[in-house]
Design a protein around this motif. Structure first.
Motif, PDB file in Angstrom:
ATOM      1  N   ALA A 249       1.564  -0.407  -7.327  1.00 44.82           N
ATOM      2  CA  ALA A 249       1.268   0.688  -8.254  1.00 44.82           C
ATOM      3  C   ALA A 249       2.548   1.449  -8.565  1.00 44.82           C
ATOM      4  O   ALA A 249       3.300   1.800  -7.654  1.00 44.82           O
ATOM      5  CB  ALA A 249       0.241   1.626  -7.631  1.00 44.82           C
ATOM      6  N   ASP A 250       2.771   1.732  -9.862  1.00 43.86           N
ATOM      7  CA  ASP A 250       3.995   2.443 -10.239  1.00 43.86           C
ATOM      8  C   ASP A 250       3.775   3.940 -10.471  1.00 43.86           C
ATOM      9  O   ASP A 250       4.679   4.640 -10.893  1.00 43.86           O
ATOM     10  CB  ASP A 250       4.658   1.793 -11.455  1.00 43.86           C
ATOM     11  CG  ASP A 250       3.875   1.956 -12.751  1.00 43.86           C
ATOM     12  OD1 ASP A 250       2.829   2.635 -12.765  1.00 43.86           O
ATOM     13  OD2 ASP A 250       4.319   1.397 -13.773  1.00 43.86           O
ATOM     14  N   GLY A 251       2.582   4.444 -10.180  1.00 40.55           N
ATOM     15  CA  GLY A 251       2.289   5.863 -10.378  1.00 40.55           C
ATOM     16  C   GLY A 251       2.753   6.710  -9.206  1.00 40.55           C
ATOM     17  O   GLY A 251       3.278   6.201  -8.213  1.00 40.55           O
TER      18      GLY A 251
ATOM     19  N   VAL B   5      -6.854  10.021  -8.364  1.00 38.09           N
ATOM     20  CA  VAL B   5      -5.551   9.520  -7.912  1.00 38.09           C
ATOM     21  C   VAL B   5      -4.838   8.842  -9.093  1.00 38.09           C
ATOM     22  O   VAL B   5      -5.410   7.975  -9.743  1.00 38.09           O
ATOM     23  CB  VAL B   5      -5.728   8.511  -6.753  1.00 38.09           C
ATOM     24  CG1 VAL B   5      -4.396   7.898  -6.358  1.00 38.09           C
ATOM     25  CG2 VAL B   5      -6.393   9.179  -5.557  1.00 38.09           C
ATOM     26  N   ASP B   6      -3.600   9.240  -9.347  1.00 32.87           N
ATOM     27  CA  ASP B   6      -2.810   8.643 -10.429  1.00 32.87           C
ATOM     28  C   ASP B   6      -2.038   7.446  -9.890  1.00 32.87           C
ATOM     29  O   ASP B   6      -1.008   7.601  -9.241  1.00 32.87           O
ATOM     30  CB  ASP B   6      -1.850   9.672 -11.029  1.00 32.87           C
ATOM     31  CG  ASP B   6      -1.057   9.137 -12.210  1.00 32.87           C
ATOM     32  OD1 ASP B   6      -1.181   7.931 -12.555  1.00 32.87           O
ATOM     33  OD2 ASP B   6      -0.286   9.927 -12.789  1.00 32.87           O
ATOM     34  N   ILE B   7      -2.563   6.244 -10.152  1.00 27.92           N
ATOM     35  CA  ILE B   7      -1.908   5.026  -9.657  1.00 27.92           C
ATOM     36  C   ILE B   7      -0.936   4.445 -10.674  1.00 27.92           C
ATOM     37  O   ILE B   7      -0.223   3.498 -10.378  1.00 27.92           O
ATOM     38  CB  ILE B   7      -2.945   3.950  -9.254  1.00 27.92           C
ATOM     39  CG1 ILE B   7      -3.842   3.562 -10.433  1.00 27.92           C
ATOM     40  CG2 ILE B   7      -3.753   4.417  -8.055  1.00 27.92           C
ATOM     41  CD1 ILE B   7      -4.801   2.410 -10.157  1.00 27.92           C
TER      42      ILE B   7
ATOM     43  N   ASP C 171      -3.015   7.721  -0.569  1.00 26.70           N
ATOM     44  CA  ASP C 171      -3.943   7.687  -1.701  1.00 26.70           C
ATOM     45  C   ASP C 171      -4.209   6.256  -2.148  1.00 26.70           C
ATOM     46  O   ASP C 171      -5.342   5.905  -2.481  1.00 26.70           O
ATOM     47  CB  ASP C 171      -3.406   8.509  -2.879  1.00 26.70           C
ATOM     48  CG  ASP C 171      -3.558  10.006  -2.665  1.00 26.70           C
ATOM     49  OD1 ASP C 171      -4.401  10.414  -1.840  1.00 26.70           O
ATOM     50  OD2 ASP C 171      -2.832  10.773  -3.325  1.00 26.70           O
ATOM     51  N   LEU C 172      -3.170   5.414  -2.163  1.00 29.01           N
ATOM     52  CA  LEU C 172      -3.365   4.008  -2.529  1.00 29.01           C
ATOM     53  C   LEU C 172      -4.292   3.311  -1.539  1.00 29.01           C
ATOM     54  O   LEU C 172      -5.121   2.486  -1.932  1.00 29.01           O
ATOM     55  CB  LEU C 172      -2.024   3.267  -2.600  1.00 29.01           C
ATOM     56  CG  LEU C 172      -1.110   3.610  -3.765  1.00 29.01           C
ATOM     57  CD1 LEU C 172       0.186   2.807  -3.658  1.00 29.01           C
ATOM     58  CD2 LEU C 172      -1.788   3.365  -5.096  1.00 29.01           C
TER      59      LEU C 172
END
Length: 151
Positions: free
Chosen positions: A111-113, A74-76, A119-120
């Motif tokens: 989170a800024d991704g 996951v891209d956070i 997902d978060l």
């Protein structure tokens, strides 16, 4: 050949009081200063002991959160934190012993991704399982609420 990490280690720190309200703590090759604000008799050269303890939760959430996100794919992006702590100061004021001095902690993680809120939520659940500082507070009786959201 992969290096197998030890599962149990002994960490070593040292410290010295450099004044009645100030301490220098040596960790690895670093020196951290813990101090009280001027209004409490310190010189304000570093966070107070309690502030350092709160800061540890932010740092741990960042490290473990990023590890969990990577493990889940996951891209956070980058995380930002806002924290509020309810602190029963009767103990530090020497009024009476306080069993749970930090009664509650509210930590907002942003989170800024590109990760979705779903997902978060998965990353948050995994982070809650593995963050040792969060476990320390929770197991001592502190009500810890950590909320993750998209920026």
């Amino acid at each position: 050949m992969a290096i197998r990490q030890k599962t149990h280690v002994t960490l070593k720190l040292s410290g010295r009081g450099t004044g009645h309200a100030q301490s220098e703590i040596a960790v690895r090759d670093l020196i951290a200063v813990i101090d009280e604000p001027v209004e409490r008799g310190g010189t304000n050269l570093g966070p107070s002991p309690t502030e350092m303890a709160y800061a540890a939760l932010i740092g741990c959430t960042n490290v473990i959160g990023n590890k969990c996100a990577a493990r889940l794919g996951v891209d956070i992006g980058h995380l930002a934190f806002e924290m509020e702590v309810d602190f029963d100061r009767r103990g530090v004021l020497l009024m009476e012993e306080v069993e749970v001095p930090f009664t509650s902690i509210r930590l907002q993680v942003t989170a800024d991704g590109p990760a979705s809120q779903s997902d978060l939520d998965r990353v948050a659940a995994e982070t809650a399982k593995y963050c040792p500082i969060s476990k320390l507070y929770e197991n001592s009786g502190t009500d810890v609420t950590v909320t993750w959201a998209k920026a």
